[in-house]
Scaffold this motif. Structure first.
Motif, PDB file in Angstrom:
ATOM      1  N   LEU A 244     -28.757 -11.282  -9.183  1.00 32.43           N
ATOM      2  CA  LEU A 244     -28.438 -10.613 -10.446  1.00 32.43           C
ATOM      3  C   LEU A 244     -27.275  -9.635 -10.327  1.00 32.43           C
ATOM      4  N   PHE A 245     -27.269  -8.821  -9.252  1.00 38.33           N
ATOM      5  CA  PHE A 245     -26.206  -7.810  -9.153  1.00 38.33           C
ATOM      6  C   PHE A 245     -24.929  -8.375  -8.538  1.00 38.33           C
ATOM      7  N   VAL A 246     -25.062  -9.004  -7.381  1.00 35.78           N
ATOM      8  CA  VAL A 246     -23.857  -9.503  -6.704  1.00 35.78           C
ATOM      9  C   VAL A 246     -23.244 -10.673  -7.466  1.00 35.78           C
ATOM     10  N   ASN A 247     -24.087 -11.660  -7.864  1.00 41.91           N
ATOM     11  CA  ASN A 247     -23.564 -12.853  -8.543  1.00 41.91           C
ATOM     12  C   ASN A 247     -23.503 -12.707 -10.055  1.00 41.91           C
ATOM     13  N   GLY A 248     -24.245 -11.729 -10.609  1.00 34.46           N
ATOM     14  CA  GLY A 248     -24.186 -11.460 -12.047  1.00 34.46           C
ATOM     15  C   GLY A 248     -24.819 -12.511 -12.917  1.00 34.46           C
ATOM     16  N   GLU A 249     -25.764 -13.284 -12.363  1.00 34.39           N
ATOM     17  CA  GLU A 249     -26.391 -14.342 -13.163  1.00 34.39           C
ATOM     18  C   GLU A 249     -27.247 -13.734 -14.280  1.00 34.39           C
ATOM     19  N   GLY A 250     -27.194 -14.342 -15.462  1.00 32.18           N
ATOM     20  CA  GLY A 250     -28.001 -13.901 -16.597  1.00 32.18           C
ATOM     21  C   GLY A 250     -27.576 -12.565 -17.173  1.00 32.18           C
ATOM     22  N   SER A 251     -26.352 -12.159 -16.913  1.00 34.32           N
ATOM     23  CA  SER A 251     -25.880 -10.860 -17.401  1.00 34.32           C
ATOM     24  C   SER A 251     -25.869 -10.810 -18.927  1.00 34.32           C
TER      25      SER A 251
ATOM     26  N   THR B 111     -36.875 -11.415   0.534  1.00 38.45           N
ATOM     27  CA  THR B 111     -37.753 -10.642  -0.332  1.00 38.45           C
ATOM     28  C   THR B 111     -37.296 -10.749  -1.774  1.00 38.45           C
ATOM     29  N   THR B 112     -38.226 -10.408  -2.664  1.00 41.09           N
ATOM     30  CA  THR B 112     -37.890 -10.423  -4.087  1.00 41.09           C
ATOM     31  C   THR B 112     -36.763  -9.466  -4.389  1.00 41.09           C
ATOM     32  N   SER B 113     -36.817  -8.276  -3.744  1.00 34.90           N
ATOM     33  CA  SER B 113     -35.779  -7.279  -3.971  1.00 34.90           C
ATOM     34  C   SER B 113     -34.411  -7.793  -3.544  1.00 34.90           C
ATOM     35  N   LYS B 114     -34.344  -8.433  -2.367  1.00 38.95           N
ATOM     36  CA  LYS B 114     -33.074  -8.961  -1.888  1.00 38.95           C
ATOM     37  C   LYS B 114     -32.582 -10.090  -2.779  1.00 38.95           C
ATOM     38  N   TYR B 115     -33.513 -10.921  -3.257  1.00 41.37           N
ATOM     39  CA  TYR B 115     -33.141 -12.027  -4.152  1.00 41.37           C
ATOM     40  C   TYR B 115     -32.566 -11.477  -5.455  1.00 41.37           C
ATOM     41  N   ILE B 116     -33.244 -10.483  -6.006  1.00 42.12           N
ATOM     42  CA  ILE B 116     -32.774  -9.880  -7.254  1.00 42.12           C
ATOM     43  C   ILE B 116     -31.391  -9.267  -7.071  1.00 42.12           C
ATOM     44  N   PHE B 117     -31.195  -8.550  -5.953  1.00 37.79           N
ATOM     45  CA  PHE B 117     -29.919  -7.886  -5.711  1.00 37.79           C
ATOM     46  C   PHE B 117     -28.787  -8.909  -5.606  1.00 37.79           C
TER      47      PHE B 117
ATOM     48  N   LEU C 154     -13.127   1.485 -13.341  1.00 36.73           N
ATOM     49  CA  LEU C 154     -12.346   1.586 -12.099  1.00 36.73           C
ATOM     50  C   LEU C 154     -11.641   0.265 -11.776  1.00 36.73           C
ATOM     51  N   GLY C 155     -11.154  -0.402 -12.829  1.00 37.14           N
ATOM     52  CA  GLY C 155     -10.395  -1.620 -12.646  1.00 37.14           C
ATOM     53  C   GLY C 155     -11.217  -2.830 -12.286  1.00 37.14           C
ATOM     54  N   LYS C 156     -12.520  -2.781 -12.522  1.00 33.71           N
ATOM     55  CA  LYS C 156     -13.399  -3.898 -12.143  1.00 33.71           C
ATOM     56  C   LYS C 156     -14.385  -4.178 -13.278  1.00 33.71           C
ATOM     57  N   VAL C 157     -14.729  -5.439 -13.456  1.00 33.98           N
ATOM     58  CA  VAL C 157     -15.736  -5.839 -14.440  1.00 33.98           C
ATOM     59  C   VAL C 157     -17.055  -6.072 -13.720  1.00 33.98           C
ATOM     60  N   TRP C 158     -18.090  -5.401 -14.189  1.00 31.79           N
ATOM     61  CA  TRP C 158     -19.406  -5.505 -13.553  1.00 31.79           C
ATOM     62  C   TRP C 158     -20.354  -6.211 -14.525  1.00 31.79           C
ATOM     63  N   PRO C 159     -20.744  -7.478 -14.266  1.00 29.70           N
ATOM     64  CA  PRO C 159     -21.743  -8.157 -15.108  1.00 29.70           C
ATOM     65  C   PRO C 159     -23.146  -7.655 -14.751  1.00 29.70           C
TER      66      PRO C 159
END
Length: 524
Positions: free
Chosen positions: A51-58, A42-48, A65-70
């Motif tokens: 964009l969120f997990v892989n951070g593409e186009g950030s 789905t589009t939602s799963k693709y976006i997640f 909390l000791g982590k960088v989130w793109p």
């Protein structure tokens, strides 16, 4: 003779080869023309994932909390927190990297991941064990949809292990409905679900609310509520104490009684005990001092100040004289017209019916001449004014009519203590003749056992001028060490299968057998 070989003759015409071939062709056509459903990403799963997990186009990075989130501003702006940050004159609105510190220890990395990830997908899977942490993160980021989802998950999973933690979270993060659900659970389950962990986790403010609540299911009698409070108080004073509930009573009584032997001072009057006074103030003292065994326990414990008890003694003595001299036949006004403060004045009591059967019981203690029996037969609760047979001559008032105000609530629960069924009579008034019965409630056949029965009774007319508890010094009383000898630690509740039958003390049990004698005495 030789063997006869059985055979079967098939009747009907042979199918032509052309017919078979035609059917095969038709099936192929149907197969080609029938739409097939295949689940695509789905589009939602693709976006997640993209964009969120892989951070593409950030276009912005969040360091927390000791982590960088793109991440991506266009998605972050769904959060009221970030929308305000990026649209205002804040310095962060022009930064590519934002450092965030969270003073709230409930906000963990996994909770923040769920909260930020919810901005990139339609559905969020919440584990109940982490829902409080996600609620903390969602509240900080102003994610209203996620906040509602967390609240729903928490309400569905309230139990003895979680209720105090959830109530604290509800108060901290402004979830009023969740807080009310937690209080409702405690009101109905506290006295039947006592554990060392649960009692230790209940805060002073929460315990005060529960003791004062008009809806608290007091199982057995007011003295049982006092005994529970005593154990709770011990755990507040000894937060690292470890042991089982049955060991708690063995530790609690010697602690308070030995302390009183040294200081000769009631615990709630001391500096150490003063912060807990309001919880014990919620007890209805007038219903603690109407039983001899209970009075002995109260005076041995030296927890409640003597001046409090003297107020209860005085009040009940004057009330008894009022009834004895024929000046009071009970609350005669209809509830809707009455000025009586029924919730504060009534006797709180109750019990558990574990299975289908016939039951009849009374709550002992001085009853102001009206011996009320509550019975349960054929799914009907019946209230009886008993004057037929008494163990003590003259104990029952023989006036032709006495008045009673009462409220009866019956509930059934699931394994987590959530209410499956509840029914209440509401506040009712009865004028009862000698040995008169009145059906007060019917329970539907589909309702499952066990049932918890919560009762409130008022059999006299309380006087406002007697309600105040005068200080000991006003009565000319000086506090001194009690000389009362140790007695059996109990206040009793008596069950009878036959309303006019004799009573005798015995272990607490319910009688599922019609016609059987069922006597009970509760050890606290």
């Amino acid at each position: 003779m030789g063997n006869v070989v059985p055979h079967t003759i098939l009747h009907g015409r042979k199918r032509k080869l052309d017919d078979v071939e035609q059917e095969g062709t038709d099936a192929e056509e149907d197969n080609l023309n029938t739409p097939k459903k295949k689940k695509l990403k789905t589009t939602s799963k693709y976006i997640f994932e993209t964009l969120f997990v892989n951070g593409e186009g950030s276009d912005i990075k969040l360091v927390a909390l000791g982590k960088v989130w793109p991440l991506h501003k266009v998605y972050l702006c769904q959060s009221g927190y970030f929308a305000s940050m990026f649209s205002g004159s804040w310095k962060e609105s022009n930064l590519d990297v934002i450092n965030m510190n969270f003073p709230d220890e409930n906000i963990t990395e996994s909770a923040l991941r769920v909260a930020l990830g919810s901005l990139y997908q339609d559905d969020v899977l919440l584990e109940p064990s982490g829902a409080v942490n996600v609620l903390a993160a969602a509240t900080l980021l102003s994610l209203d949809g996620l906040i509602l989802q967390c609240a729903d998950v928490l309400q569905e999973t309230i139990s003895a292990k979680t209720v105090c933690k959830y109530h604290t979270a509800a108060v901290t993060y402004g979830q009023q409905q969740l807080a009310l659900e937690c209080i409702d659970w405690l009101e109905k389950n506290l006295m039947t679900s006592q554990t060392v962990e649960l009692l230790r986790d209940i805060s002073c403010a929460l315990m005060e609310k529960l003791v004062l609540s008009d809806n608290l299911f007091v199982i057995q009698v007011e003295m049982d509520l006092y005994s529970m409070l005593k154990k709770w108080l011990f755990l507040q004073l000894h937060p690292i104490w470890q042991g089982k509930l049955r060991d708690l009573t063995k530790e609690t009584d010697p602690f308070f009684r030995s302390r009183a032997g040294v200081t000769c001072e009631d615990f709630l009057s001391t500096v150490r005990g003063a912060p807990y006074a309001t919880m014990f103030r919620g007890l209805r003292t007038q219903h603690l001092v109407n039983d001899l065994a209970s009075v002995k326990i109260l005076e041995l414990d030296h927890i409640i100040p003597m001046e409090w008890l003297m107020g209860g003694y005085r009040r009940q003595w004057l009330q008894m004289l009022q009834v004895e001299q024929g000046q009071d036949q009970g609350p005669s006004e209809e509830p809707e017209k009455s000025t009586i403060k029924f919730p504060e004045e009534s006797l709180r009591c109750g019990r558990v019916l574990y299975k289908e059967g016939d039951y009849c019981w009374r709550w002992t203690g001085y009853n102001f001449g009206i011996d009320l029996l509550l019975s349960f037969t054929n799914r009907l609760f019946t209230l009886r004014r008993n004057t037929h047979q008494q163990t003590t001559p003259g104990a029952a008032c023989l006036k032709n009519e006495r008045h009673v105000m009462f409220k009866l609530t019956v509930a059934s629960f699931d394994n987590l203590g959530h209410t499956k069924y509840i029914k209440t009579s509401g506040l009712k008034h009865l004028s009862m003749g000698k040995d008169e019965d009145a059906v007060v409630m019917m329970i539907e056949r589909h309702v499952a056992f066990p049932l918890r029965v919560s009762c409130n009774f008022l059999v006299y007319t309380p006087k406002d001028e007697w309600a105040s508890q005068p200080a000991a010094e006003k009565l000319g009383i000086s506090k001194s060490k009690s000389s009362t000898t140790s007695g059996t630690n109990h206040q009793s509740i008596t069950d009878q299968a036959n309303p006019g039958g004799s009573t005798s003390p015995g272990p607490v049990h319910a009688n599922p057998n019609p016609g059987g004698v069922n006597n009970a005495e509760v050890s606290l």
